[in-house]
Design a protein around this motif. Structure first.
Motif, PDB file in Angstrom:
ATOM      1  N   LYS A 295       0.479  -0.921  -0.337  1.00 46.56           N
ATOM      2  CA  LYS A 295      -0.446  -0.307   0.117  1.00 46.56           C
ATOM      3  C   LYS A 295       0.758   1.213   0.061  1.00 46.56           C
ATOM      4  O   LYS A 295       0.011   2.479  -0.400  1.00 46.56           O
ATOM      5  CB  LYS A 295      -1.060  -0.414   0.817  1.00 46.56           C
ATOM      6  CG  LYS A 295      -1.679  -0.982   1.138  1.00 46.56           C
ATOM      7  CD  LYS A 295      -3.026  -1.093   2.439  1.00 46.56           C
ATOM      8  CE  LYS A 295      -3.949  -2.182   2.658  1.00 46.56           C
ATOM      9  NZ  LYS A 295      -4.764  -2.266   3.757  1.00 46.56           N
ATOM     10  N   GLY A 296       2.027   1.324   0.266  1.00 44.16           N
ATOM     11  CA  GLY A 296       3.015   2.343   0.195  1.00 44.16           C
ATOM     12  C   GLY A 296       3.034   2.977   2.148  1.00 44.16           C
ATOM     13  O   GLY A 296       2.907   4.273   1.460  1.00 44.16           O
ATOM     14  N   VAL A 297       2.347   1.990   2.450  1.00 46.46           N
ATOM     15  CA  VAL A 297       2.868   3.055   3.993  1.00 46.46           C
ATOM     16  C   VAL A 297       2.833   2.735   4.564  1.00 46.46           C
ATOM     17  O   VAL A 297       3.087   2.728   5.865  1.00 46.46           O
ATOM     18  CB  VAL A 297       1.081   2.952   4.466  1.00 46.46           C
ATOM     19  CG1 VAL A 297       0.136   3.727   3.253  1.00 46.46           C
ATOM     20  CG2 VAL A 297       0.352   1.336   4.480  1.00 46.46           C
ATOM     21  N   SER A 298       4.243   1.763   4.768  1.00 45.82           N
ATOM     22  CA  SER A 298       4.956   1.306   5.826  1.00 45.82           C
ATOM     23  C   SER A 298       5.922   2.968   6.268  1.00 45.82           C
ATOM     24  O   SER A 298       6.600   3.105   5.644  1.00 45.82           O
ATOM     25  CB  SER A 298       6.180  -0.312   4.844  1.00 45.82           C
ATOM     26  OG  SER A 298       7.114   0.078   5.990  1.00 45.82           O
ATOM     27  N   PRO A 299       6.392   2.996   7.443  1.00 51.05           N
ATOM     28  CA  PRO A 299       7.200   3.268   8.032  1.00 51.05           C
ATOM     29  C   PRO A 299       8.494   3.712   7.326  1.00 51.05           C
ATOM     30  O   PRO A 299       9.119   4.513   7.024  1.00 51.05           O
ATOM     31  CB  PRO A 299       7.446   3.249   9.856  1.00 51.05           C
ATOM     32  CG  PRO A 299       6.177   2.152   9.260  1.00 51.05           C
ATOM     33  CD  PRO A 299       5.776   1.490   8.676  1.00 51.05           C
ATOM     34  N   SER A 300       9.542   2.765   6.573  1.00 52.49           N
ATOM     35  CA  SER A 300      10.730   2.391   6.237  1.00 52.49           C
ATOM     36  C   SER A 300       9.818   3.574   5.510  1.00 52.49           C
ATOM     37  O   SER A 300      11.195   3.876   4.087  1.00 52.49           O
ATOM     38  CB  SER A 300      11.073   1.247   5.685  1.00 52.49           C
ATOM     39  OG  SER A 300       9.498   0.351   4.635  1.00 52.49           O
ATOM     40  N   GLN A 301       9.299   3.768   4.334  1.00 51.70           N
ATOM     41  CA  GLN A 301       8.548   4.298   3.086  1.00 51.70           C
ATOM     42  C   GLN A 301       7.653   5.574   3.401  1.00 51.70           C
ATOM     43  O   GLN A 301       8.466   6.774   2.528  1.00 51.70           O
ATOM     44  CB  GLN A 301       7.731   4.408   2.402  1.00 51.70           C
ATOM     45  CG  GLN A 301       8.048   2.565   1.481  1.00 51.70           C
ATOM     46  CD  GLN A 301       6.930   1.502   1.229  1.00 51.70           C
ATOM     47  OE1 GLN A 301       5.930   1.442   1.939  1.00 51.70           O
ATOM     48  NE2 GLN A 301       6.561   0.933  -0.445  1.00 51.70           N
TER      49      GLN A 301
END
Length: 306
Positions: free
Chosen positions: A64-70
């Motif tokens: 979803k592109g909502v990872s903290p790394s992103q």
């Protein structure tokens, strides 16, 4: 939104039932295995189950592109991971005390009484917050503390102003759980809450393993004999209970969530009576009722003065 809120309330109500019923399984497990061995075994299960949930969620967040790394800068993400690790270990140390003292205490007291005395942590949180963290507490919380003390007196204090060994151990457990709540409150917004929970369970399991091999005699035969209580407390009460709480609190009012989860003590008494045929004296029942009133009062927010 109303449907999600209702679903959240139902999930928290179910969680309270699971947590309350877990006291019965903790009690029956003590007939087959030592308390610390029981505790560290269930915590390994909970940690393993939550690590699987965390892995699935991390993959979903990446897609979803909502990872903290992103979404974070490299510096922010490094701090986020550090807070997750430190938070998991610190929360785990506090949870170790709560889990071990509760499990040792439940050997000598009933599931129902253990449930209500454990719930005293809700009354101890504001006291510790004022003394050590200089937090402001509304006047209703102090009223609840006084009422809760009166209820505890009726429930546990005997002639000569003494407390049974089991009730005293569970009271220490309530203090540890209060510290655990404050620790979780401190780290929840600075790290990954799901991984903090997984790490705290793992921390409890490792500490428990060391203590158990020093003070007890863990064997696979004992662990397998208590497989049902361990599975219930590890997977349902631990991993599933926390996951449902985390999901439900996204949609439920915080006050309503606290009140629903406080029903854990009531379900502990009900399940103890229905499954283990435990009974309480009229004085102890009155003490339970008074303590529950205090637990409800301490969670009611008052409007701030202008």
């Amino acid at each position: 939104m109303k449907n999600k809120r209702m679903l959240g309330n139902i999930m928290l109500f179910f969680t309270a039932i699971v947590w309350g019923t877990a006291f019965v399984f903790q009690r029956t497990g003590m007939e087959l295995i030592e308390p610390i061995t029981f505790s560290f075994t269930r915590m390994y299960l909970a940690a393993a189950a939550l690590s699987l949930v965390a892995l699935i969620k991390d993959k979903s967040d990446l897609k979803k592109g909502v990872s903290p790394s992103q979404t974070m800068s490299p510096e922010e993400y490094k701090k986020y991971k550090k807070n997750t690790l430190v938070g998991g270990i610190c929360c785990g140390i506090c949870l170790s005390g709560g889990s071990f003292f509760q499990q040792m205490g439940i050997v000598y007291t009933t599931a129902g009484k253990a449930g209500f005395i454990t719930a005293m942590y809700m009354l101890l949180v504001p006291i510790i917050g004022v003394i050590f963290l200089r937090k402001r507490v509304q006047w209703l919380a102090w009223v609840a503390v006084v009422i809760g003390a009166a209820g505890l007196y009726l429930l546990s204090i005997k002639e000569g102003f003494t407390m049974t060994k089991g009730d005293a151990l569970v009271m220490v457990c309530a203090l540890c759980f209060a510290l655990h709540i404050l620790c979780c409150d401190h780290f929840a917004g600075t790290g990954n809450p799901l991984r903090i929970s997984m790490l705290q369970f793992l921390t409890v399991a490792v500490i428990g393993t060391v203590i158990a091999f020093i003070t007890e005699t863990p064997t696979w035969e004992k662990i397998l004999s208590a497989a049902v209580p361990i599975l219930f407390c590890g997977l349902l009460s631990g991993a599933l209970g926390y996951t449902l709480q985390m999901i439900a609190q996204k949609y439920t009012d915080p006050t309503v969530a606290s009140l629903l989860m406080s029903l854990e003590s009531v379900f502990a008494a009900i399940s103890g009576a229905l499954i283990l045929h435990e009974t309480m004296s009229p004085r102890e029942l009155i003490g339970c009722i008074i303590m529950f009133i205090a637990i409800v009062l301490v969670q009611i927010p008052l409007p701030e003065r202008k």
